[in-house]
Design an enzyme around this catalytic site. Structure first.
Site, short mmCIF file in Angstrom:
data_model
loop_
_atom_site.label_atom_id
_atom_site.label_comp_id
_atom_site.label_asym_id
_atom_site.label_seq_id
_atom_site.Cartn_x
_atom_site.Cartn_y
_atom_site.Cartn_z
N THR A 186 12.71 0.35 -11.08
CA THR A 186 11.33 -0.16 -11.08
C THR A 186 10.42 1.02 -10.78
O THR A 186 10.86 2.01 -10.16
CB THR A 186 11.12 -1.23 -9.99
OG1 THR A 186 11.34 -0.62 -8.73
CG2 THR A 186 12.06 -2.40 -10.16
N GLU A 331 13.07 -6.42 -13.59
CA GLU A 331 14.14 -7.27 -13.06
C GLU A 331 14.49 -8.43 -13.99
O GLU A 331 15.47 -9.13 -13.76
CB GLU A 331 13.72 -7.85 -11.70
CG GLU A 331 13.70 -6.84 -10.56
CD GLU A 331 12.36 -6.14 -10.39
OE1 GLU A 331 11.59 -6.05 -11.37
OE2 GLU A 331 12.09 -5.68 -9.26
N LYS A 440 -7.63 -12.55 0.04
CA LYS A 440 -7.72 -13.75 0.87
C LYS A 440 -9.06 -13.74 1.58
O LYS A 440 -9.29 -12.97 2.49
CB LYS A 440 -6.56 -13.80 1.85
CG LYS A 440 -5.25 -13.97 1.11
CD LYS A 440 -4.04 -13.98 2.01
CE LYS A 440 -2.80 -14.02 1.14
NZ LYS A 440 -1.87 -12.94 1.40
N TRP A 445 -8.07 -18.18 -1.79
CA TRP A 445 -7.43 -17.07 -2.49
C TRP A 445 -8.25 -16.75 -3.73
O TRP A 445 -8.60 -17.64 -4.50
CB TRP A 445 -6.01 -17.44 -2.92
CG TRP A 445 -5.04 -17.49 -1.77
CD1 TRP A 445 -5.32 -17.84 -0.48
CD2 TRP A 445 -3.65 -17.19 -1.81
NE1 TRP A 445 -4.20 -17.77 0.28
CE2 TRP A 445 -3.14 -17.38 -0.50
CE3 TRP A 445 -2.78 -16.77 -2.82
CZ2 TRP A 445 -1.80 -17.16 -0.19
CZ3 TRP A 445 -1.45 -16.57 -2.50
CH2 TRP A 445 -0.96 -16.75 -1.20
#
Ligand code: ADP
Length: 541
Positions: A186, A331, A440, A445
């Site tokens: 990654t 992944e 936040k 959110w």
């Protein structure tokens, strides 16, 4: 009772063998890093992959050994995909855009025994070699005339010399389909790079799945040009899906600028492409500047980061190219979801259709997904509730290569993506943010991605990023960071006004900062960790 069908283990080499036999004269065209265009067929590619396989065996490469590549999209890299995996070894593709310290970490962690590199990366590998002790031999992916006169690289030889010493008289061996075939780390956007070790089984199943009409829809009638690099997540599986379907493959080499890409699209009559939004944003500007049009390109996959609706609209309306939005991760091999309409969407007006297709899309068969709240409980698929996105399936990672930390799996076997998403009643998933990027604000959110997508729709904005900055009252508030289009003027106030009425009041950014350019990861995504550092002292009233 067992079924009575042939137990053929799924193996990567069967793809190139199939292409050589049934699409033997279909072309693979590459722009070479050392200059010029190379052209040959799938039959040639199979022959040369077998020569490579025999060379590797002579060098003592065994089942499971890692063979590294630092290379662009070319026919030689394509041969490495098949030649290395074909003998049961692991093709470890390395992203040359990573920081040198990360490259050293990755090569040593993987313990690569051989390292194949393009001419472009000669100065880089000369710096890496002294601190990469596991690499016994460095192979320049070019002919012998390009070898440097004097070099301290251990065992340095040219790729063409290596292949030239072998014949193609070789039969691909059979082994367990769960054998590892390739390795990709990654890019460490949020953490140290971690190795994802793909298997023959996962790779072949993924190649089947991405070929489906509601995925990337790859066929023998296509000319496919992956602009997404072969050094990251196997160019989204296209070097497997193209030969599996018999599509002509065009590999752009180091020429990732818009002019070089456009030239190949036209001369090779490319119908289908794939890449991250940054590539397409640059190409759109290039097409507009020269009032250019594509002759044959009809569709492209955009993924790796959220595709701004304005980009999708411009490509479709101005250039006649359909954008298919897709989501995935290193992944997940990478394809998880793709954004195609369903039968009951027929007749939708363009705006509503765009609103659906700019979501990250529906899962392809094989992948399952769900969203969960902080308590781990599943959330409804109502398009409103958002939570942590979990996925599972035969091409989703189970554990990282040589990881000494507990995996990212939940107790019941789901992979935590680190993304926050909604799922609507039709099954369309919409990423609101990476969990580490979500803002936040006073218990609410705010999606940084939604704000970035809106900002990019402003004619004076070339690129935009939104991060949370400290606020005494709300704990965090959104800061919009903008790169202006060359020659265009726009003030912070004008940009803030642009958001009014388009998002809920509490989501509107509080401030705008203008920068010359934004930091990107090695795979072209916004590097928000860096932005958060740069704007660490910033706070809004
Ligand atoms: P890295 O190597 O940077 O960890 P990957 O290349 O594996 O990352 O990218 C995976 C992440 O990229 C996803 O978890 C998601 O956050 C983001 N991503 C990928 N595709 C999309 C998309 N279409 N829309 C929004 N985000 C996306």
């Amino acid at each position: 009772m067992l079924g009575l069908m042939m137990a053929e283990p799924l193996r990567v080499a069967t793809i190139i063998e199939h292409a050589a036999k049934w699409h033997g004269d279909t072309e693979v065209v590459s722009r070479l890093p050392e200059g010029g265009i190379h052209r040959y067929t799938y039959a040639d590619a199979n022959r040369r992959s077998k020569q490579l396989a025999q060379a590797l065996l002579k060098l003592g490469i065994e089942n499971g050994d890692r063979v590294g590549t630092l290379a662009w999209n070319t026919h030689r890299h394509f041969e490495l995909y098949y030649g290395v995996a074909g003998i049961g070894a692991v093709c470890h593709t390395i992203n040359p855009r990573l920081f040198p310290e990360q490259l050293v970490f990755i090569i040593n962690h993987a313990e690569d025994r051989l390292l194949f590199f393009d001419l472009t990366f000669l100065p880089l590998v000369e710096r890496l070699a002294p601190v990469c002790p596991t690499v016994e031999k460095w192979v320049l992916m070019a002919g012998p005339t390009h070898l440097p006169k004097d070099s301290a690289l251990p065992g340095l030889c040219s790729y063409e010399d290596l292949l030239g010493a072998e014949t193609s008289d070789y039969a691909w061996p059979t082994f367990d389909e769960n054998t590892a075939c390739s390795l990709c780390y990654t890019s460490g956007t949020t953490d140290q790079p971690k190795g994802v070790l793909y298997s023959h089984r996962s790779t072949v199943l993924h190649a089947f799945s991405i070929s489906l009409p509601d995925a990337l829809n790859c066929s023998a009638a296509d000319v496919v040009m992956p602009v997404v690099p072969m050094f990251h997540v196997n160019a989204w599986g296209l070097p497997y899906a193209a030969p599996l379907n018999g599509a002509k493959l065009v590999l752009p080499g180091a020429g990732m600028d818009s002019a070089s890409l456009f030239e190949l699209f036209e001369t090779e009559k490319v119908t289908f492409s794939a890449g991250v939004p940054t590539i397409w944003l640059a190409l759109l500007q290039f097409m507009r500047e020269g009032q250019r049009r594509f002759g044959t390109l009809r569709r492209t996959v955009v993924g790796g980061a959220s595709c701004p609706p304005a980009l999708m609209k411009a490509f479709e309306e101005e250039l006649g190219v359909t954008i298919m939005h897709a989501w995935g991760m290193t992944e997940t091999s990478p394809l998880g979801t793709a954004g195609h309409l369903k039968a009951h969407h027929a007749g939708l007006n363009p705006a509503d259709s765009l609103a659906i297709r700019t979501k990250q899309g529906r899962v392809v068969f094989g992948v399952d997904m769900k969203i969960v709240g902080d308590d781990g409980q599943g959330l409804p698929h109502d398009g409103v509730a958002f939570g942590d996105l979990l996925v599972r399936g035969p091409w989703v990672v189970r554990d990282y290569f040589r990881s000494h930390t507990p995996g990212e799996l939940t107790a019941d076997g789901w992979f935590r993506t680190g993304d926050v998403a909604t799922i609507d009643p039709d099954g369309y998933m919409h990423i609101t943010d990476r969990s580490k990027d979500v803002i936040k604000s006073g218990g609410e959110w705010i999606s940084s991605i939604d704000l970035e997508n809106l900002a990019i729709a402003h004619p004076a904005v070339a690129e935009a990023a939104v991060i949370g900055v400290p606020s005494a009252k709300w704990s965090e508030r959104p800061l919009l960071i903008v790169v202006r289009r060359p020659g265009m003027e726009v003030s912070g106030e004008e940009l803030l006004a642009f958001f009014r009425g388009k998002v809920a009041k509490f989501c509107e950014p509080d401030a705008v900062a203008f920068v010359e350019k934004l930091p990107h990861t090695a795979t072209g995504k916004l590097l928000k960790t860096q932005l958060r550092k740069e704007f660490a002292g910033y706070s809004v009233a």
